[in-house]
Design a protein around this motif. Structure first.
Motif, mmCIF file in Angstrom:
data_model
loop_
_atom_site.group_PDB
_atom_site.id
_atom_site.type_symbol
_atom_site.label_atom_id
_atom_site.label_comp_id
_atom_site.label_asym_id
_atom_site.label_seq_id
_atom_site.Cartn_x
_atom_site.Cartn_y
_atom_site.Cartn_z
ATOM 1 N N ALA A 296 13.147 7.559 -30.628
ATOM 2 C CA ALA A 296 12.278 7.762 -31.349
ATOM 3 C C ALA A 296 10.984 7.064 -31.137
ATOM 4 C CB ALA A 296 12.582 7.920 -32.749
ATOM 5 N N SER A 297 10.238 7.356 -31.855
ATOM 6 C CA SER A 297 8.629 6.371 -31.794
ATOM 7 C C SER A 297 8.851 4.978 -32.577
ATOM 8 C CB SER A 297 7.564 7.123 -32.722
ATOM 9 O OG SER A 297 7.915 7.061 -33.989
ATOM 10 N N PRO A 298 8.227 4.057 -32.023
ATOM 11 C CA PRO A 298 8.158 2.732 -32.544
ATOM 12 C C PRO A 298 8.172 2.780 -34.192
ATOM 13 C CG PRO A 298 6.969 2.782 -30.539
ATOM 14 C CD PRO A 298 7.200 4.058 -31.014
ATOM 15 N N GLU A 299 7.402 3.544 -34.791
ATOM 16 C CA GLU A 299 7.078 3.483 -36.149
ATOM 17 C C GLU A 299 8.686 4.133 -36.638
ATOM 18 O OE1 GLU A 299 5.070 5.311 -33.943
ATOM 19 O OE2 GLU A 299 3.704 3.529 -33.871
ATOM 20 N N ARG A 300 9.163 5.085 -36.107
ATOM 21 C CA ARG A 300 10.525 5.386 -36.718
ATOM 22 C C ARG A 300 11.361 4.610 -36.429
ATOM 23 N NH1 ARG A 300 12.686 10.179 -39.254
ATOM 24 N NH2 ARG A 300 14.430 9.499 -39.953
ATOM 25 N N LYS A 331 13.110 3.174 -23.134
ATOM 26 C CA LYS A 331 12.212 2.526 -22.685
ATOM 27 C C LYS A 331 12.173 0.923 -23.572
ATOM 28 C CE LYS A 331 8.539 6.234 -22.959
ATOM 29 N NZ LYS A 331 9.200 7.219 -23.887
ATOM 30 N N HIS A 334 10.663 -0.064 -26.737
ATOM 31 C CA HIS A 334 11.232 0.597 -27.739
ATOM 32 C C HIS A 334 12.263 -0.580 -28.494
ATOM 33 C CE1 HIS A 334 9.892 5.000 -27.737
ATOM 34 N NE2 HIS A 334 9.094 4.378 -27.477
#
Ligand code: CP3
Length: 350
Positions: A296-300, A331, A334
């Motif tokens: 998922a995204s770094p924010e999530r 990645k 992440h």
């Protein structure tokens, strides 16, 4: 020791922020790991060359603010040292040339001479300790007797564990003899890693969760408990902590907390809040973010890390980790987002 929050958390002492390390933190998701592995020629050559094993052990510490290093090796070094002939087939995982299929095969097994057969592991441990120079503690590890027996009997990875489960139901005495000799080997192996400088020890019971409850108690938990009781680890504040990680071990948390181990590693099928309640502060808990959150995204990733920290709640005794190993397609940035989030979100006022 410059950073001892991991060892403090395992002793359930207060920490400035929650320590974090990641199962399989040295591995294929890192380009520098892939480069060293290419230089070594194969995974086994890498694991069996102490200088290279040391190099890849330290790689994730250069990128991320991890609170522990874990020896780069494999759980299957023990059956390899017992003469089974470990090899890897690209895309198919580990295999044994001589799997254990009969009572006669089991009778031929002996506890390996650790110095002669596994000296490359203890040499790697000493070298890594020297190179770490007190930066963070070093974790040594072994597979659990049940998980090692799975690979030894199946001859490699399996989706149904047909051979070992047939042995378990039809000829339990033979399986117990196998588990007994593997348990003695695991105890000797972990004791040697500790002597060489490992400051904490973890047992990976990757396949305990495939067992029905009564079978888990008889064929996995019994041997984990024996290791926790018999492994020499010193006394008092200097005692070397033992962590029992098990995929799918949530139904057995109460019993695991009574095994004598200092820490229990759990997957994401249970909340830490529930695990903490059921283990009653008798052990430290390690885990338990779903490894897929790293896609998922770094924010999530940050909000999911916050949820795990919140689930454990205030007070000492939490070591942050994934609920299982990091996968090769993550990645690296992440993982950095996760490690930094754990430290920032858990930092207590000085
Ligand atoms: O955590 C770490 O960074 C330490 C290194 C470590 C490895 N294997 C390196 C490795 C540890 C702790 C293990 C343990 C291990 N090995 C387990 C238990 C893991 C768990 O999370 O429950 C198991 C089941 C094994 C057996 C094994 N070794 C498998 C299934 C594989 C993968 C095969 C494949 O092709 O996907 C290995 C190989 C292995 N061990 C790799 C690494 C980094 C990948 C090898 C490569 O470079 O190709």
């Amino acid at each position: 020791m410059k950073n001892d929050r991991f060892l403090r958390a395992l002793r359930r002492e207060p920490v400035d922020c929650t320590p974090v390390w990641i199962m399989r933190q040295a591995g294929r998701y890192l380009p520098e790991y892939r480069a060293t592995r290419a230089r070594a020629g194969s995974f086994l050559a890498l694991a069996k060359t102490p200088e290279l094993a040391c190099e890849v052990t330290l790689q994730p510490l250069e990128r991320f603010e991890l609170d522990a290093a874990i020896l780069f090796s494999d759980i299957l070094t023990v059956p390899d040292a017992m003469g089974l002939g470990l090899y890897f087939v690209e895309g198919e995982g580990p295999k044994f040339e001589r799997p254990v299929r009969s009572a006669a095969d089991v009778a031929r097994l002996a506890v390996p001479d650790i110095g002669a057969e596994l000296g490359y592991v203890t040499d790697a441990v000493s070298l890594i300790r020297r190179e770490l120079d007190g930066r963070v503690p070093l974790i040594g590890f072994s597979g659990s007797p049940w998980t090692l027996a799975c690979y030894m009997v199946e001859g490699g990875s399996s989706d149904n564990f047909a051979r070992i489960k047939a042995m378990m139901y039809d000829d339990p005495a033979t399986l117990h003899r196998l588990l007994d000799v593997v348990t003695q080997a695991v105890i000797a192996y972990l004791a040697a890693q500790r002597e060489a400088g490992a400051q904490a020890l973890q047992i990976f019971d990757t396949w305990g969760g495939v067992l029905a409850p009564a079978m888990y108690r008889e064929f996995s938990l019994r041997y984990l408990t024996r290791i926790a009781q018999e492994l020499p680890r010193g006394e008092g504040g200097n005692r070397t902590p033992l962590i029992l990680f098990g995929k799918g071990n949530a139904p057995h948390l109460e019993a695991l907390a009574d095994s004598g181990a200092e820490g229990i590693g759990v997957d994401w099928s249970v909340t830490l809040e529930e695990a903490r309640r059921r283990t009653g502060g008798r052990v430290a808990l390690q885990g338990n973010l779903d490894p897929a959150v790293l896609f998922a995204s770094p924010e999530r990733i940050r909000s999911e890390a916050a949820a795990v920290l919140q689930s454990y709640g205030p007070g000492p005794g939490h070591v942050f980790n994934l609920g299982h190993g990091i996968t090769p397609d993550v990645k690296p940035d992440h993982l950095k987002a996760l490690v930094d989030a754990v430290h920032e979100l858990s930092r207590t006022a000085p």
